[in-house]
Write a protein that holds these residues in place. Structure first.
Motif, mmCIF file in Angstrom:
data_model
loop_
_atom_site.group_PDB
_atom_site.id
_atom_site.type_symbol
_atom_site.label_atom_id
_atom_site.label_comp_id
_atom_site.label_asym_id
_atom_site.label_seq_id
_atom_site.Cartn_x
_atom_site.Cartn_y
_atom_site.Cartn_z
ATOM 1 N N ARG A 1 50.222 41.489 43.184
ATOM 2 C CA ARG A 1 50.582 42.236 41.753
ATOM 3 C C ARG A 1 51.982 41.390 41.415
ATOM 4 O O ARG A 1 52.500 41.466 40.218
ATOM 5 N N ALA B 1 49.517 42.294 37.650
ATOM 6 C CA ALA B 1 49.840 43.462 38.277
ATOM 7 C C ALA B 1 48.661 44.784 37.557
ATOM 8 O O ALA B 1 48.859 45.823 38.098
ATOM 9 N N LYS B 2 48.066 44.325 36.554
ATOM 10 C CA LYS B 2 47.042 45.126 36.222
ATOM 11 C C LYS B 2 45.753 45.249 36.568
ATOM 12 O O LYS B 2 44.578 45.864 36.439
ATOM 13 N N ARG C 1 42.818 45.675 39.554
ATOM 14 C CA ARG C 1 42.329 46.555 40.356
ATOM 15 C C ARG C 1 41.928 45.761 41.989
ATOM 16 O O ARG C 1 42.032 44.556 41.691
ATOM 17 N N TYR C 2 41.746 46.709 42.853
ATOM 18 C CA TYR C 2 41.293 45.939 43.976
ATOM 19 C C TYR C 2 40.027 45.419 43.891
ATOM 20 O O TYR C 2 39.546 43.949 44.408
ATOM 21 N N TYR D 1 39.813 43.996 30.362
ATOM 22 C CA TYR D 1 40.807 44.628 30.882
ATOM 23 C C TYR D 1 41.335 46.022 30.188
ATOM 24 O O TYR D 1 42.051 46.738 30.683
ATOM 25 N N GLN E 1 38.792 48.849 31.926
ATOM 26 C CA GLN E 1 38.538 48.758 33.513
ATOM 27 C C GLN E 1 37.736 49.889 33.838
ATOM 28 O O GLN E 1 38.111 51.339 33.555
ATOM 29 N N VAL E 2 37.052 49.774 35.216
ATOM 30 C CA VAL E 2 36.500 51.053 35.801
ATOM 31 C C VAL E 2 37.595 51.942 36.293
ATOM 32 O O VAL E 2 38.422 51.310 36.763
ATOM 33 N N ALA E 3 37.245 53.065 36.426
ATOM 34 C CA ALA E 3 38.131 53.718 37.345
ATOM 35 C C ALA E 3 38.151 53.655 38.833
ATOM 36 O O ALA E 3 36.998 53.409 39.166
ATOM 37 N N GLU E 4 39.371 53.472 39.323
ATOM 38 C CA GLU E 4 39.410 53.191 40.730
ATOM 39 C C GLU E 4 40.109 54.335 41.580
ATOM 40 O O GLU E 4 41.318 54.255 41.390
ATOM 41 N N LEU E 5 39.562 55.246 41.961
ATOM 42 C CA LEU E 5 40.208 56.266 42.706
ATOM 43 C C LEU E 5 40.600 56.262 43.978
ATOM 44 O O LEU E 5 39.721 55.849 44.830
ATOM 45 N N ASP F 1 41.445 55.281 47.617
ATOM 46 C CA ASP F 1 41.070 54.202 47.984
ATOM 47 C C ASP F 1 39.557 53.887 48.292
ATOM 48 O O ASP F 1 38.747 53.408 49.187
ATOM 49 N N TYR G 1 36.955 52.102 46.599
ATOM 50 C CA TYR G 1 36.613 51.033 45.837
ATOM 51 C C TYR G 1 34.986 50.856 45.385
ATOM 52 O O TYR G 1 34.551 49.845 45.465
ATOM 53 N N SER H 1 33.339 52.413 42.801
ATOM 54 C CA SER H 1 33.205 52.663 41.415
ATOM 55 C C SER H 1 31.838 51.971 40.814
ATOM 56 O O SER H 1 31.724 50.752 41.420
ATOM 57 N N ASP I 1 48.596 44.485 46.857
ATOM 58 C CA ASP I 1 49.906 44.993 47.117
ATOM 59 C C ASP I 1 50.900 44.452 47.922
ATOM 60 O O ASP I 1 52.266 44.929 47.980
#
Lengths: 406, 262
Positions: free
Chosen positions: B126, B133-134, B136-137, B149, B152-156, B158, B160, B162, B177
């Motif tokens: 990032r 930085a935008k 996702r994992y 972008y 993007q899918v929700a990544e809630l 930890d 991963y 979705s 990170d």
């Protein structure tokens, strides 16, 4: 250095990106290149310097002056680092906001003091979601104080207008702070503002720091390990996953749910080293005494004596992002299980408090509902084991809600 | 530059790497022989008890530094890597996004299709760039390799997991990170082998490594990993300052990534 996640919440245009830009500059964290880029871009658009441009990196973000997706900025302060997660404030981008806020530990809410802005539905919705995601410390920054001549009365008005709602959704009064600021002019961010002498508490960054640096003691709790799957090794098959609570010991009798497979731990490896026991937060590779006969991915390993209960009926609180109803599926710890809502107990618009019947529930409302899963899972209450008490709801490929088990 | 807790970063990355390997049918990793992707391999060895259980792809336009090729060979032998070299064609005058935005993705696309990879581990961080930085994992790319972008899918939390579009492939970012200085502290702690070009020779070193056409060394006297860490503690310059393609125009990185650049 410990990094603490701070979710930045608030209605669009209430100044989240500007605040991060100003904080990055005042704490010396912004690189020369970023500041120069932001200056050049402000000039190009014929505007005074806009600190938000340090952060918003997508072309569209700068041109339309809005943040599209979550982004992060890190600020070193005293002995910790604050990782500010900037989430979009626009209604249509709420699922991005949820993704960003789910990493937060402390929330920082921006509310504009500007006469035309103030407390909005989105302000309350963000608060509701963050509380639901488990955030319990909150700093409310009343922003744009420069537009109301740094008037104490306007600050009081906003604080009094919000405090009732904040406490109603479950924040403790002692875990909430209110700070008047001007993000654009950099007032009351790192140094106390000379325009707001009536405000006697600490500047914004210190209030955030006080919450973020507070270490809550972890309670000793039962062993729970989330299983990611099985990998081959020279000494046979190993179960890999992360310990989300408690401790795991060699020769402990364990059970894998939902299959109900029981065995003993014969070896534990953490980061390539053989150990006798492993603790919460560690990723382990475990050899079991018995050969594995079940699908391990998505299982929960616990001690045989203290296993979670299996259930197919889940009472939950759900924040709705799509259409709830019909055939849905629940994403839960890597498993993807078909489910349906058998009963919607009540619906509510979290922004207005208006109660609704099941039929009237729309996206951005919240419901309490009973879900029936197509098979039994080890589900626990969110307040007992976070990881086993939260889920994402899908209808086909569409993300329709997030939920916590009550 | 902020130093983070290495054990925590390590745990997070190990979780993501294992998740990726166990979630997808056929995964590979990009290996540029730089410090980040080599650190990713060191973490993978920790996650999988000393092995790297997937192929590593080098997109080779034949104009990498000689040191880089030598480093590739030595480490591939030492760590027993399943190395795939994706050859990309390059003309002598080709620089910047003409190469990184087009040539390299083309070569990678070919290899991905040939082997049928459905996921690709990419060692971006990032702190390298605002656009990165935008990420996702786990971030899907559609069948035309576009990064959506704005949607993007929700990544809630930890989780991963979705739902992802299965027609394209998924980019996995286990080092998201980490900060640059953390990578070097980890290199020191774990004695991760690194390309010698990172160390100062005649007053210059490479801080970020690309190929010979587009990378320039920066002024530095850092001759060891310790020196590099000291240098990063005080610097206010950007890591990718020596990468010409980033400077071509505003938003170069965004356009590059939308085109499939890593």
């Amino acid at each position: 250095m410990e990094v603490k996640n701070i979710s930045l919440l608030g209605h669009k245009d209430h100044g989240k990106s500007t605040l991060i830009g100003s904080l990055l500059m005042q704490t010396g964290a912004a690189t020369k290149v970023r500041i120069k880029e932001a200056e050049e871009y402000s000039t190009k658009l014929g505007k005074p310097f806009e600190p938000a441009f340090i952060l918003d990196s997508f072309t569209e973000e700068r041109e339309q002056e809005m943040t599209y997706d979550t982004t992060r900025a890190e600020i070193k302060y005293k002995d910790i680092a604050l990782s500010l997660i900037d989430v979009p404030g626009h209604e249509e981008l709420i699922k991005n906001m949820i993704s960003g806020a789910s990493y937060g530990e402390v929330a920082l809410l921006l509310v504009s003091a500007n006469k035309d802005e103030g407390i909005r539905d989105q302000t309350k919705r963000h608060l509701f979601i963050s509380r639901m995601l488990g955030i319990d410390k909150l700093v409310v920054a009343v922003n744009k104080m420069d537009t109301v001549s740094y008037d104490e009365k306007r600050f009081d008005e906003i604080r009094d207008g919000l405090s009732g709602f904040i406490e109603k959704i479950g924040f403790r009064r002692s875990d909430v702070r209110y700070v008047p600021i001007s993000a654009y002019n950099g007032e009351n961010l790192v140094e106390r503002s000379r325009f707001m002498k009536w405000y006697r508490a600490k500047p914004l960054i210190d209030e955030v720091y006080d919450f973020a640096s507070r270490n809550e003691k972890q309670m000793e709790s039962a062993l729970r390990m989330i299983v990611q799957g099985v990998i081959p090794s020279e000494s046979g098959e190993l179960v890999v996953g992360r310990i989300i609570s408690g401790r795991l010991h060699v020769s402990e009798a364990v059970k894998a749910l939902p299959a109900g497979f029981s065995s003993k731990i014969s070896e534990i490896t953490v980061k390539g080293k053989r150990v006798r026991s492993a603790k919460m937060g560690e990723n382990v590779a475990v050899k079991l005494a018995k050969s594995i006969k079940i699908e391990m991915r998505g299982s929960i390993i616990s001690s045989a004596a203290d296993a979670p209960k299996l259930t197919d009926s889940v009472k939950s609180k759900i924040f709705v992002t799509g259409r709830i109803g019909g055939r849905m599926s629940i994403k839960f710890n890597g498993s993807d299980i078909p489910c349906r809502a058998v009963k919607v107990l009540y619906g509510i618009n979290p922004a207005t408090g208006e109660e609704k019947s099941a039929k009237e529930v729309k996206p951005l409302d919240a419901v309490e509902a009973e879900l029936l899963l197509s098979r039994k899972l080890p589900v626990e209450r969110y307040k007992d084991t976070k990881e086993l008490g939260r889920f994402v709801l899908y209808s086909g490929k569409e993300f329709v809600g997030i939920g916590t088990v009550v | 530059m902020i130093k983070q807790e290495l054990p925590e970063l390590e745990e997070k990355s190990i979780y993501v790497i294992r998740e990726a390997k166990l979630k997808f049918k056929k995964i590979a990793a990009l290996w540029s022989m730089g410090k980040d992707s080599t650190t990713m391999l060191a973490l993978t060895r920790k996650a999988f008890l000393g092995k790297v259980p997937f192929p590593v792809i080098h997109i080779d336009n034949s104009i990498d530094f000689p040191e880089t090729y030598q480093f590739r060979q030595e480490l591939a032998d030492k760590w027993n890597l399943d190395l795939i070299v994706a050859k990309s064609e390059i003309k002598p005058d080709m620089v910047g996004s003409a190469c990184c935005g087009k040539n390299k993705p083309e070569a990678l696309k070919k290899v991905m299709a040939e082997y049928g990879f459905d996921a690709l581990i990419v060692s971006i961080r990032r702190d390298e760039h605002g656009v990165r930085a935008k990420e996702r994992y786990m971030s899907p790319r559609d069948k035309n390799w576009k990064w959506d972008y704005k949607n993007q899918v929700a990544e809630l939390w930890d989780d991963y997991t979705s739902k992802l579009d299965t027609k394209g492939h998924v980019r996995v970012h286990p080092l998201l990170d980490w900060n640059e200085i953390d990578i070097w502290r980890y290199v020191r702690q774990e004695r991760v082998p690194v390309n010698p070009l990172y160390f100062s020779r005649n007053g210059y070193r490479y801080r970020s490594l690309g190929c010979t056409h587009c990378t320039v060394p920066l002024k530095s006297n850092a001759k060891s990993v310790d020196d590099i860490i000291k240098e990063l503690e005080v610097t206010k310059d950007e890591e990718r300052g020596g990468r010409s393609m980033d400077k071509e125009r505003e938003y170069a990185m965004l356009r590059l990534r939308a085109l499939g650049y890593m």
